[in-house]
Design a protein around this motif. Structure first.
Motif, PDB file in Angstrom:
ATOM      1  N   UNK A 113      34.369 -65.449-158.182  1.00  0.00           N
ATOM      2  CA  UNK A 113      35.766 -65.681-157.789  1.00  0.00           C
ATOM      3  C   UNK A 113      36.263 -64.753-156.688  1.00  0.00           C
ATOM      4  N   UNK A 114      35.710 -63.548-156.621  1.00  0.00           N
ATOM      5  CA  UNK A 114      36.135 -62.627-155.553  1.00  0.00           C
ATOM      6  C   UNK A 114      35.672 -63.103-154.187  1.00  0.00           C
ATOM      7  N   UNK A 115      34.585 -63.898-154.168  1.00  0.00           N
ATOM      8  CA  UNK A 115      34.069 -64.417-152.908  1.00  0.00           C
ATOM      9  C   UNK A 115      34.812 -65.678-152.464  1.00  0.00           C
ATOM     10  N   UNK A 116      35.454 -66.346-153.413  1.00  0.00           N
ATOM     11  CA  UNK A 116      36.172 -67.587-153.101  1.00  0.00           C
ATOM     12  C   UNK A 116      37.575 -67.533-153.704  1.00  0.00           C
ATOM     13  N   UNK A 117      38.404 -66.613-153.227  1.00  0.00           N
ATOM     14  CA  UNK A 117      39.742 -66.459-153.828  1.00  0.00           C
ATOM     15  C   UNK A 117      40.634 -67.686-153.668  1.00  0.00           C
ATOM     16  N   UNK A 118      40.342 -68.526-152.681  1.00  0.00           N
ATOM     17  CA  UNK A 118      41.185 -69.695-152.427  1.00  0.00           C
ATOM     18  C   UNK A 118      40.633 -70.973-153.055  1.00  0.00           C
ATOM     19  N   UNK A 119      39.511 -70.861-153.749  1.00  0.00           N
ATOM     20  CA  UNK A 119      38.897 -72.042-154.368  1.00  0.00           C
ATOM     21  C   UNK A 119      39.242 -72.055-155.856  1.00  0.00           C
ATOM     22  N   UNK A 120      40.082 -72.981-156.304  1.00  0.00           N
ATOM     23  CA  UNK A 120      40.488 -73.009-157.725  1.00  0.00           C
ATOM     24  C   UNK A 120      39.340 -73.355-158.669  1.00  0.00           C
TER      25      UNK A 120
END
Length: 316
Positions: free
Chosen positions: A32-39
């Motif tokens: 999640x830290x790598x894709x903060x904008x991906x729900x």
């Protein structure tokens, strides 16, 4: 959950090393830290962790491959057996439903008793899943345990080497202070009993598996239980000796450089390496001689005199 092999993108005959490699690649990509904008990242990351938990366990992987458990690790329906006399097997005198006079009065199962003295309802329920419910656990047997959770935590090198507490946020949103053992192997998990998801059926909560990832430090290099650091010293300090400041895992300290030290010489500070106090390795301090920026006329003159009067012979 989907088929764990499909989740990790590996073949069913994949080796343990191939499964681990696929997990690490996907976990890094979908953290999640790598894709903060991906729900969807959080759910995908959790799915990847659950798939790896199953396939990295040889026992569970074998059970899944044989169809004994599903992708979530839950037992599959084992069927009704192969006895005679209908789907419940032999109901005659030699079968599991030994009784006298049918089901009898007093309700749909009446006073019927199964072999071993247990109620016939226990035998019926025991046909599901292939085993009899534990006595005293209710009609459904022992309630299933809740789902285990998996989360990765990045630990700074210095905290990892000496041991420290780390704040960890679980997928459920709960935050815990986790003790990181000094020198724990990178990629190892710390199991927190009962910190996973609730059962939902009255059973025990699952566990939380905290995977430790060590963040490298630009100053230190680990060598087993020892830690190596490079310290610059001037030509004057190398020739004449003196005290220099040395960074350690616990903060900078002063160290004496013996006179006549060569560049590349390694000095040792006991107990300043990986491990808790009293059990730690050592700090290996490697000296690197640096010359003055822009040159130094005095140093140049001395070097010329040494060259002209007595040829320099390196120690060897």
């Amino acid at each position: 959950m989907r088929d764990p092999y499909d989740v990790l993108g590996v073949a069913r005959q994949a080796t343990a090393a191939e499964i681990k490699k696929a997990y690490r690649r996907l976990a890094k990509t979908w953290h999640p830290d790598q894709k903060p904008d991906d729900p969807t990242a959080k759910e995908r990351f959790s799915e990847i962790g659950s798939a790896y938990d199953l396939l990295s366990d040889e026992t569970k992987r074998g059970q899944f491959d044989r169809g004994e458990i599903d992708a979530e690790g839950k037992p599959r329906f084992a069927g009704f057996g192969s006895g005679q006399g209908g789907p419940w097997g032999n109901t005659g005198a030699g079968g599991p439903f030994r009784q006298s006079g049918g089901f009898g009065a007093g309700g749909p199962f009446g006073g019927a008793r199964a072999a071993g003295g247990e109620d016939i309802i226990d035998e019926i329920l025991g046909a599901f899943g292939g085993r009899r419910p534990r006595r005293g656990a209710g009609l459904g047997g022992e309630p299933p345990k809740g789902e285990d959770l998996r989360v990765e935590v990045s630990v700074p090198f210095r905290d990892w080497a000496r041991g420290a507490k780390q704040r960890v946020r679980l997928p459920t949103g709960k935050e815990l202070d986790v003790t990181i053992p000094a020198g724990i192997e990178d990629g190892k998990s710390i199991r927190l009993r009962g910190q996973g998801r609730p059962s939902g059926f009255g059973g025990e909560s699952g566990d939380a598996l905290v995977v430790v990832r060590v963040t490298p430090d630009p100053a230190f290099r680990v060598e087993g239980r020892d830690v190596r650091v490079t310290v610059p010293v001037t030509i004057y300090e190398a020739v004449l000796g003196g005290k220099v400041r040395v960074p350690t895992l616990d903060g900078a300290v002063e160290m004496t450089v013996p006179a006549g030290s060569d560049g590349g010489r390694t000095l040792r500070l006991r107990g300043k390496g990986v491990g808790a106090t009293g059990e730690a390795g050592d700090l290996l301090v490697e000296l690197r001689i640096v010359l003055p920026k822009g040159g130094d006329p005095r140093l140049t003159a001395v070097a010329e005199t040494m060259r002209d009067e007595a040829p320099y012979e390196p120690r060897g």
